[in-house]
Design a protein around this motif. Structure first.
Motif, PDB file in Angstrom:
ATOM      1  N   ILE A 131       0.835  -1.209   0.000  1.00 49.99           N
ATOM      2  CA  ILE A 131       0.000   0.000   0.000  1.00 49.99           C
ATOM      3  C   ILE A 131       0.865   1.254   0.000  1.00 49.99           C
ATOM      4  N   PHE A 132       1.940   1.250   0.808  1.00 50.48           N
ATOM      5  CA  PHE A 132       2.833   2.417   0.847  1.00 50.48           C
ATOM      6  C   PHE A 132       3.460   2.673  -0.522  1.00 50.48           C
ATOM      7  N   CYS A 133       3.992   1.601  -1.157  1.00 52.50           N
ATOM      8  CA  CYS A 133       4.635   1.770  -2.466  1.00 52.50           C
ATOM      9  C   CYS A 133       3.635   2.263  -3.504  1.00 52.50           C
ATOM     10  N   LEU A 135       0.852   4.038  -3.050  1.00 54.91           N
ATOM     11  CA  LEU A 135       0.454   5.429  -2.814  1.00 54.91           C
ATOM     12  C   LEU A 135       1.615   6.394  -3.035  1.00 54.91           C
ATOM     13  N   PHE A 136       2.781   6.079  -2.462  1.00 59.43           N
ATOM     14  CA  PHE A 136       3.891   7.029  -2.510  1.00 59.43           C
ATOM     15  C   PHE A 136       4.491   7.132  -3.909  1.00 59.43           C
ATOM     16  N   GLY A 139       2.002   8.384  -6.402  1.00 61.00           N
ATOM     17  CA  GLY A 139       1.865   9.832  -6.258  1.00 61.00           C
ATOM     18  C   GLY A 139       3.045  10.585  -6.831  1.00 61.00           C
ATOM     19  N   LEU A 160       3.089  13.702   1.004  1.00 59.40           N
ATOM     20  CA  LEU A 160       2.746  12.411   0.400  1.00 59.40           C
ATOM     21  C   LEU A 160       3.374  11.258   1.178  1.00 59.40           C
ATOM     22  N   LEU A 161       4.613  11.448   1.626  1.00 56.75           N
ATOM     23  CA  LEU A 161       5.292  10.418   2.412  1.00 56.75           C
ATOM     24  C   LEU A 161       4.552  10.142   3.723  1.00 56.75           C
ATOM     25  N   SER A 164       1.134   8.457   3.004  1.00 51.70           N
ATOM     26  CA  SER A 164       1.295   7.060   2.580  1.00 51.70           C
ATOM     27  C   SER A 164       1.626   6.177   3.771  1.00 51.70           C
ATOM     28  N   VAL A 167      -1.577   5.792   5.987  1.00 52.42           N
ATOM     29  CA  VAL A 167      -2.563   4.856   5.442  1.00 52.42           C
ATOM     30  C   VAL A 167      -2.074   3.413   5.569  1.00 52.42           C
ATOM     31  N   ALA A 168      -0.770   3.181   5.295  1.00 53.02           N
ATOM     32  CA  ALA A 168      -0.224   1.827   5.388  1.00 53.02           C
ATOM     33  C   ALA A 168      -0.276   1.304   6.826  1.00 53.02           C
TER      34      ALA A 168
END
Length: 386
Positions: A131-133, A135-136, A139, A160-161, A164, A167-168
């Motif tokens: 999820i992090f990868c 989104l970040f 983005g 953004l960092l 992300s 959310v993760a």
């Protein structure tokens, strides 16, 4: 006694073959980029764990699939560790070229992270990272396509960092509370895991009183294939030509239009892939654990230094020599051969353990480097000046 010596010699050569596969990638990377990659052993560990996972999957399928799983594991281990190496080069090492101490410390930190990762990895961690990868980096790609927001780009990246990561982490906590142990149970844990060789590798070849295990013969054959493949790639392919050109003179290669950054990335990915293949071979010799790579990384660096940085022939000679001498001393075979000379017998019996044999081999290497600091085949000409 003679049969025992041949058996020990064969075992030493098979260990040297594993060192050679691992050192091939390290020699190319070190020779081309001057990078001391302390995470190379952990890339071997990832290859060994890949073999374990493929073995378990094929064991459930049974029959034919279990018999050929080692070939599937070799292919998958190469590509997975090559991708991991590519991410490491683009995310860390690319920003540290020309600073060997910082590179050493950074890759050492990465090695510790990878060790802890395989101890703790579970579905929560994997889903959180995905999820992090998504989104970040998704983005970032959108951000780079917007030229009109370049002034506030750094602030947007920071926000953004944080978003992300938030959310993760929130998703991971939600999964942990909802499914509890179902997604939080570690996949591997800290204990060592055993890899079962295919049936056709579990026997051995009998030559009189000498028994040659098929698994070790397979490792030696795999090493020959890897060495031949690397030689053909470096000598016959366009990218091999570019790699050799950058190794000899990076500045001139850049002036001639060779994309040195892309060459670095491909070279690092290739070296990392070879580490994965070595990890697959290691899994046939013993159990797999988080510290598997640490058992070989020092020997691998010694092979590169003794053979001559970036020299393929020197790497072959050094790997087979160090592996064989290490086993002959550590197994007590050398002490047994020197029975007619009691003082030498007592001396080598003192070093007849795995750890003490490494100490003696290390001392011999230090003495050798005092005589030939550049290794067996030192670099010459433009390679040194560049």
């Amino acid at each position: 006694m003679f049969a025992g010596f041949l058996d020990a010699l064969f075992n030493g050569i098979s260990i040297g073959a594993v060192l050679l596969i691992a050192a091939l990638g390290l020699a190319i990377v070190f020779g081309l980029m001057g990078v001391i990659n302390m995470a190379h052993g952990e890339l071997m560990m990832l290859g060994a764990y890949t073999t374990f996972v493929v073995q378990n999957f094929c064991k459930q399928l049974g029959g034919f699939w279990f018999e050929i799983y080692i070939f599937l594991a070799l292919i998958l281990a190469f590509f997975l560790t090559a991708i991991a190496g590519l991410i490491l080069e683009k995310g860390v090492i690319r920003y540290l070229y020309g600073r060997p101490l910082e590179t050493l410390l950074a890759t050492w930190g990465v090695s510790l992270i990878l060790q802890q990762f395989v101890r703790s990895v579970n579905w929560v961690i994997v889903i959180g990272i995905a999820i992090f990868c998504l989104l970040f980096f998704g983005g970032l790609r959108i951000l780079k396509s917007r030229a009109n927001i370049s002034r506030v780009q750094n602030w947007i990246v920071a926000v953004l960092l944080v978003l992300s990561l938030g959310v993760a982490i929130a998703t991971g906590n939600l999964l942990s509370q909802t499914y509890q142990l179902a997604v939080t149970q570690p996949w591997f844990g800290a204990q060592n895991l055993d890899v079962t060789a295919p049936t056709w590798l579990q026997d051995g070849l009998s030559l009189g009183s000498l028994q040659l295990p098929y698994a070790r013969l397979f490792i030696i054959a795999l090493t020959i294939v890897c060495v031949g493949g690397i030689y053909i790639f470096l000598q016959r392919s366009n990218w091999g030509l570019r790699i050799r050109a950058v190794t000899q003179n990076r500045s001139m290669s850049a002036c001639l239009g060779i994309p040195t950054a892309k060459v670095d990335a491909i070279t690092f990915a290739l070296g990392s892939g070879l580490a994965g293949v070595a990890g697959c071979a290691i899994s046939l010799l013993g159990s797999v654990g988080p510290n598997t790579g640490q058992n070989y990384i020092i020997d691998t660096f010694m092979v590169v230094v003794v053979g001559g940085v970036g020299n393929l022939l020197g790497t072959i000679v050094a790997a087979l020599g160090i592996g064989t001498v290490n086993y002959l001393i550590g197994s007590g075979t050398l002490a047994l051969l020197l029975t007619p000379i009691p003082p030498l017998v007592d001396f080598f019996n003192f070093f007849a353990t795995t750890s003490m044999a490494k100490v003696m081999v290390f001392a011999l290497i230090i003495a050798f480097l005092q005589w030939k600091p550049g290794g067996i085949f030192p670099q010459k000409g433009r390679t040194v000046d560049a």
